[in-house]
Design a protein around this motif. Structure first.
Motif, PDB file in Angstrom:
ATOM      1  N   MET A 209       0.829  -1.194   0.000  1.00 49.99           N
ATOM      2  CA  MET A 209       0.000   0.000   0.000  1.00 49.99           C
ATOM      3  C   MET A 209       0.870   1.253   0.000  1.00 49.99           C
ATOM      4  SD  MET A 209      -3.094   1.096  -0.133  1.00 49.99           S
ATOM      5  CE  MET A 209      -3.809   2.743  -0.037  1.00 49.99           C
ATOM      6  N   GLU A 210       1.999   1.190   0.689  1.00 47.73           N
ATOM      7  CA  GLU A 210       2.892   2.341   0.759  1.00 47.73           C
ATOM      8  C   GLU A 210       3.443   2.678  -0.630  1.00 47.73           C
ATOM      9  OE1 GLU A 210       2.125   0.732   4.542  1.00 47.73           O
ATOM     10  OE2 GLU A 210       3.025  -0.302   2.822  1.00 47.73           O
ATOM     11  N   ALA A 211       3.838   1.641  -1.364  1.00 45.57           N
ATOM     12  CA  ALA A 211       4.373   1.865  -2.712  1.00 45.57           C
ATOM     13  C   ALA A 211       3.282   2.378  -3.648  1.00 45.57           C
ATOM     14  CB  ALA A 211       4.973   0.566  -3.255  1.00 45.57           C
ATOM     15  N   TYR A 212       2.074   1.838  -3.506  1.00 44.28           N
ATOM     16  CA  TYR A 212       0.937   2.288  -4.319  1.00 44.28           C
ATOM     17  C   TYR A 212       0.666   3.774  -4.061  1.00 44.28           C
ATOM     18  CZ  TYR A 212      -4.049   2.646  -5.647  1.00 44.28           C
ATOM     19  OH  TYR A 212      -5.259   3.030  -6.177  1.00 44.28           O
ATOM     20  N   ALA A 213       0.605   4.155  -2.774  1.00 43.39           N
ATOM     21  CA  ALA A 213       0.349   5.554  -2.425  1.00 43.39           C
ATOM     22  C   ALA A 213       1.478   6.456  -2.923  1.00 43.39           C
ATOM     23  CB  ALA A 213       0.193   5.689  -0.907  1.00 43.39           C
ATOM     24  N   ALA A 214       2.709   5.997  -2.811  1.00 46.41           N
ATOM     25  CA  ALA A 214       3.842   6.808  -3.259  1.00 46.41           C
ATOM     26  C   ALA A 214       3.763   7.077  -4.757  1.00 46.41           C
ATOM     27  CB  ALA A 214       5.157   6.108  -2.911  1.00 46.41           C
ATOM     28  N   ASP A 215       3.351   6.067  -5.529  1.00 48.64           N
ATOM     29  CA  ASP A 215       3.218   6.279  -6.973  1.00 48.64           C
ATOM     30  C   ASP A 215       2.081   7.247  -7.280  1.00 48.64           C
ATOM     31  OD1 ASP A 215       5.365   4.821  -7.935  1.00 48.64           O
ATOM     32  OD2 ASP A 215       4.263   2.946  -7.977  1.00 48.64           O
ATOM     33  N   LYS A 216       0.978   7.148  -6.561  1.00 50.42           N
ATOM     34  CA  LYS A 216      -0.101   8.121  -6.738  1.00 50.42           C
ATOM     35  C   LYS A 216       0.398   9.532  -6.418  1.00 50.42           C
ATOM     36  CE  LYS A 216      -3.865   5.667  -7.752  1.00 50.42           C
ATOM     37  NZ  LYS A 216      -4.508   5.780  -9.078  1.00 50.42           N
ATOM     38  N   GLY A 217       1.184   9.643  -5.357  1.00 49.76           N
ATOM     39  CA  GLY A 217       1.667  10.940  -4.918  1.00 49.76           C
ATOM     40  C   GLY A 217       2.620  11.611  -5.891  1.00 49.76           C
ATOM     41  N   ARG A 218       3.169  10.854  -6.827  1.00 50.01           N
ATOM     42  CA  ARG A 218       4.061  11.447  -7.836  1.00 50.01           C
ATOM     43  C   ARG A 218       3.350  12.516  -8.657  1.00 50.01           C
ATOM     44  NH1 ARG A 218       8.533   7.814 -10.454  1.00 50.01           N
ATOM     45  NH2 ARG A 218       9.064   6.363  -8.781  1.00 50.01           N
ATOM     46  N   VAL A 219       2.027  12.442  -8.715  1.00 58.03           N
ATOM     47  CA  VAL A 219       1.277  13.400  -9.532  1.00 58.03           C
ATOM     48  C   VAL A 219       1.439  14.825  -9.012  1.00 58.03           C
ATOM     49  CG1 VAL A 219      -0.969  13.422  -8.321  1.00 58.03           C
ATOM     50  CG2 VAL A 219      -0.891  13.550 -10.837  1.00 58.03           C
ATOM     51  N   TYR A 220       1.777  14.974  -7.725  1.00 60.26           N
ATOM     52  CA  TYR A 220       1.944  16.306  -7.130  1.00 60.26           C
ATOM     53  C   TYR A 220       3.337  16.894  -7.364  1.00 60.26           C
ATOM     54  CZ  TYR A 220      -2.327  15.597  -4.282  1.00 60.26           C
ATOM     55  OH  TYR A 220      -3.608  15.408  -3.837  1.00 60.26           O
ATOM     56  N   GLU A 221       4.298  16.066  -7.729  1.00 59.43           N
ATOM     57  CA  GLU A 221       5.681  16.539  -7.828  1.00 59.43           C
ATOM     58  C   GLU A 221       5.800  17.675  -8.849  1.00 59.43           C
ATOM     59  OE1 GLU A 221       8.472  15.670  -6.043  1.00 59.43           O
ATOM     60  OE2 GLU A 221       6.996  14.645  -4.789  1.00 59.43           O
ATOM     61  N   GLY A 222       6.352  18.792  -8.403  1.00 59.74           N
ATOM     62  CA  GLY A 222       6.607  19.910  -9.300  1.00 59.74           C
ATOM     63  C   GLY A 222       5.388  20.705  -9.712  1.00 59.74           C
ATOM     64  N   ASN A 223       4.226  20.470  -9.075  1.00 60.92           N
ATOM     65  CA  ASN A 223       3.038  21.270  -9.408  1.00 60.92           C
ATOM     66  C   ASN A 223       3.343  22.751  -9.195  1.00 60.92           C
ATOM     67  OD1 ASN A 223       0.093  19.288  -8.479  1.00 60.92           O
ATOM     68  ND2 ASN A 223       1.814  18.775  -9.751  1.00 60.92           N
ATOM     69  N   THR A 224       2.754  23.588 -10.055  1.00 59.42           N
ATOM     70  CA  THR A 224       3.061  25.014  -9.991  1.00 59.42           C
ATOM     71  C   THR A 224       1.982  25.848  -9.320  1.00 59.42           C
ATOM     72  OG1 THR A 224       2.164  25.314 -12.210  1.00 59.42           O
ATOM     73  CG2 THR A 224       4.527  24.949 -12.037  1.00 59.42           C
ATOM     74  N   VAL A 225       0.716  25.422  -9.407  1.00 52.92           N
ATOM     75  CA  VAL A 225      -0.362  26.264  -8.882  1.00 52.92           C
ATOM     76  C   VAL A 225      -1.119  25.607  -7.735  1.00 52.92           C
ATOM     77  CG1 VAL A 225      -2.533  27.445  -9.451  1.00 52.92           C
ATOM     78  CG2 VAL A 225      -0.626  27.491 -11.059  1.00 52.92           C
ATOM     79  N   ALA A 226      -1.605  24.357  -7.917  1.00 50.56           N
ATOM     80  CA  ALA A 226      -2.449  23.763  -6.882  1.00 50.56           C
ATOM     81  C   ALA A 226      -2.263  22.256  -6.792  1.00 50.56           C
ATOM     82  CB  ALA A 226      -3.921  24.079  -7.156  1.00 50.56           C
ATOM     83  N   CYS A 227      -2.189  21.756  -5.557  1.00 48.32           N
ATOM     84  CA  CYS A 227      -2.280  20.329  -5.251  1.00 48.32           C
ATOM     85  C   CYS A 227      -3.630  20.115  -4.579  1.00 48.32           C
ATOM     86  CB  CYS A 227      -1.166  19.890  -4.313  1.00 48.32           C
ATOM     87  SG  CYS A 227       0.495  20.010  -5.004  1.00 48.32           S
ATOM     88  N   VAL A 228      -4.546  19.462  -5.277  1.00 42.55           N
ATOM     89  CA  VAL A 228      -5.918  19.296  -4.803  1.00 42.55           C
ATOM     90  C   VAL A 228      -6.036  17.953  -4.086  1.00 42.55           C
ATOM     91  CG1 VAL A 228      -8.335  19.142  -5.506  1.00 42.55           C
ATOM     92  CG2 VAL A 228      -6.783  20.725  -6.688  1.00 42.55           C
ATOM     93  N   TYR A 229      -6.547  17.984  -2.855  1.00 43.38           N
ATOM     94  CA  TYR A 229      -6.654  16.765  -2.051  1.00 43.38           C
ATOM     95  C   TYR A 229      -8.059  16.630  -1.494  1.00 43.38           C
ATOM     96  CZ  TYR A 229      -6.407  19.779   2.083  1.00 43.38           C
ATOM     97  OH  TYR A 229      -6.680  20.737   3.025  1.00 43.38           O
ATOM     98  N   ASN A 230      -8.375  15.425  -1.009  1.00 45.40           N
ATOM     99  CA  ASN A 230      -9.685  15.110  -0.448  1.00 45.40           C
ATOM    100  C   ASN A 230      -9.626  15.282   1.066  1.00 45.40           C
ATOM    101  OD1 ASN A 230     -12.068  13.930   0.422  1.00 45.40           O
ATOM    102  ND2 ASN A 230     -11.897  12.135  -0.891  1.00 45.40           N
ATOM    103  N   ALA A 231     -10.342  16.276   1.585  1.00 45.90           N
ATOM    104  CA  ALA A 231     -10.288  16.557   3.025  1.00 45.90           C
ATOM    105  C   ALA A 231     -10.807  15.393   3.865  1.00 45.90           C
ATOM    106  CB  ALA A 231     -11.086  17.828   3.331  1.00 45.90           C
TER     107      ALA A 231
END
Length: 480
Positions: A209-231
């Motif tokens: 699960m940790e590796a799965y989440a880490a790969d999902k989290g790659r989508v935020y790397e280097g974002n310039t304006v917004a990182c949108v998350y589920n509260a």
């Protein structure tokens, strides 16, 4: 590399191995060959379809090696892989040993954007365990309503390579990304991105699960304006905290409740923005009504809020959010209302192929006759049944792993009547609908939300949903 910079690679004479024929492999091989690379395609399969595809590529001068996807071709300087190939394949282990980089189709598209002289359009990216396709299509609808040239691309079925290398010019792309694709996309830097939710899925591929989440989290790397998350899903916010983003990039939450500052949420049936307003401590901007979301199920409202957040991050006006949501029509088999018969609604959510998606589907209705079962893919059902027990009028089970759901129902909802169909043939769906109709009462919803994959009985979830819809329509005709 900043998100607006375009990478330049001298492909002339570069030895590139493309791993896998198919949706991503063939366009990758063609694009690289056109740029002067010396391309070898390797493929595990050697069937009639693969041989036909190979013949087309070989006619262009591309080398194709069928039936051997394990051996690293000599002189390989780069591997471009189909997203589904697992990281522990011998080909990739050999590449790591030789110091050869591995890119996915998304990484290649990212590197090639702007390569044909067109302006490189920024990417608004969406990932998550469930809801990706719907959110990306909502986002594209909102962007179109704002007058922007856009397309829904990526894991949604439209090749990113085709989008970035085609003749059409875009102002912005709405990009769906799977965890597989993100794993192989090290330099991707989106304008803004969202992780909708995180639940166990594809753990056989990622290893944990940790590796799965880490790969999902790659989508935020280097974002310039917004990182949108589920509260409502702290794991998504944690991924934002861990991401290395451009200075000034903001964390933007979405919630089904009243939003705090830097969030989008819902107040009195209105979708509200407290993130992209001048004074987010005191101001809120109305975007749309809950009734503008189709269908207005809770998890779909969450999808709409995530899409709205990404659109607002790109500068889209509130009216376009409203109009885009009104214009949006969901894909088939995603909480699709099929018919009302004798006061009972029949709803097809065949796309709910895991427990997380089914949990959201069951939460959308008050009194349900649930049709479930199929291939469990290692899932357990106790938590799902516990959460839904009070909503269940009855359950109809079918498919190879139906016993796992039945056992969970026996433990956590013993009072709920269960029909266990000892069938795994496609005709079982008609019988399932008949049993569900007998269990239902006026005001109930008969809901196909299997919580399982379909391949034990059907070619895919689409065919399963079509079988359900056909059975419902046949019943509607007889009861008319």
């Amino acid at each position: 590399m900043g998100s607006q910079e375009v990478s330049t690679v001298d492909w002339q004479g570069k030895h590139v191995t493309v791993a896998g024929l198919g949706v991503s492999g063939i366009p990758a091989a063609r694009a690289l060959h056109e740029r002067g690379a010396l391309v070898t395609v390797v493929n595990d399969g050697d069937d009639e379809r693969a041989r036909a595809q190979a013949a087309e590529l070989e006619a262009l001068g591309i080398t194709v090696r069928l039936g051997d996807g394990a051996t690293l071709p000599p002189s390989t300087e780069l591997i471009v892989t189909a997203p589904g190939w697992q990281p522990d394949k011998p080909l990739f282990l050999a590449a790591a040993e030789a110091g050869v980089d591995i890119w996915g189709d998304v990484e290649l598209a990212w590197r090639l954007r702007g390569d044909n002289g067109k302006k490189a359009a920024p990417w608004l990216a969406v990932t998550g365990t469930n809801g990706k396709t719907t959110t990306v299509r909502m986002l594209a609808s909102i962007l179109e309503a704002a007058g922007l040239r856009t397309a829904a691309v990526g894991n949604i079925g439209v090749s990113l390579l085709d989008a970035v290398l085609g003749d059409q010019e875009y102002d912005v792309l709405a990009v769906e990304l799977s965890s597989y694709q993100l794993h192989w996309a090290p330099s991707l830097r989106a304008h803004s991105a969202a992780v909708l939710n995180l639940a166990p899925d594809h753990l056989d591929w990622h290893g944990s699960m940790e590796a799965y989440a880490a790969d999902k989290g790659r989508v935020y790397e280097g974002n310039t304006v917004a990182c949108v998350y589920n509260a409502a899903d702290p794991a998504t916010e944690n991924l934002v905290r861990e991401a290395d983003v451009e200075e000034g990039c903001r964390a933007i939450g979405f919630t089904l409740g009243a939003p705090g500052p830097s969030q989008l949420g819902v107040v009195d049936g209105i979708l509200v923005d407290r993130a992209f307003v001048k004074n987010r401590q005191k101001q809120a901007q109305e975007l749309a009504e809950v009734s503008d979301v189709n269908p207005p199920a809770p998890h779909n409202i969450a999808n709409a809020l995530a899409a709205a957040a990404l659109a607002r991050a790109f500068g889209v006006e509130p009216a376009a959010v409203r109009d885009g949501l009104r214009n949006f029509r969901p894909d088939a088999h995603r909480i699709e209302h099929v018919a009302d018969i004798d006061g009972v609604a029949y709803v097809d959510d065949s796309k709910a192929t895991n427990t997380h998606a089914t949990e959201a589907s069951l939460a959308a209705y008050d009194s349900i006759v649930w049709i479930a079962g199929g291939l469990a893919k290692g899932a357990t059902f106790d938590e799902l049944v516990t959460g839904a027990a009070k909503r269940l009028r009855g359950v109809v089970l079918m498919g190879a792993d139906r016993a796992l759901i039945h056992e969970a129902l026996t433990r956590h909802a013993p009072e709920v009547p269960v029909v266990d169909l000892d069938r795994t043939d496609t005709g079982a769906m008609s019988e399932a609908v008949e049993h569900a109709a007998r269990l239902a009462r006026p005001g109930d919803t008969v809901l196909l939300a299997p919580a399982c994959a379909s391949m034990d009985m059907f070619t895919n979830y689409n065919k399963r949903g079509e079988a359900f819809a056909d059975a419902v329509r046949a019943r509607a005709e007889t009861s008319a």
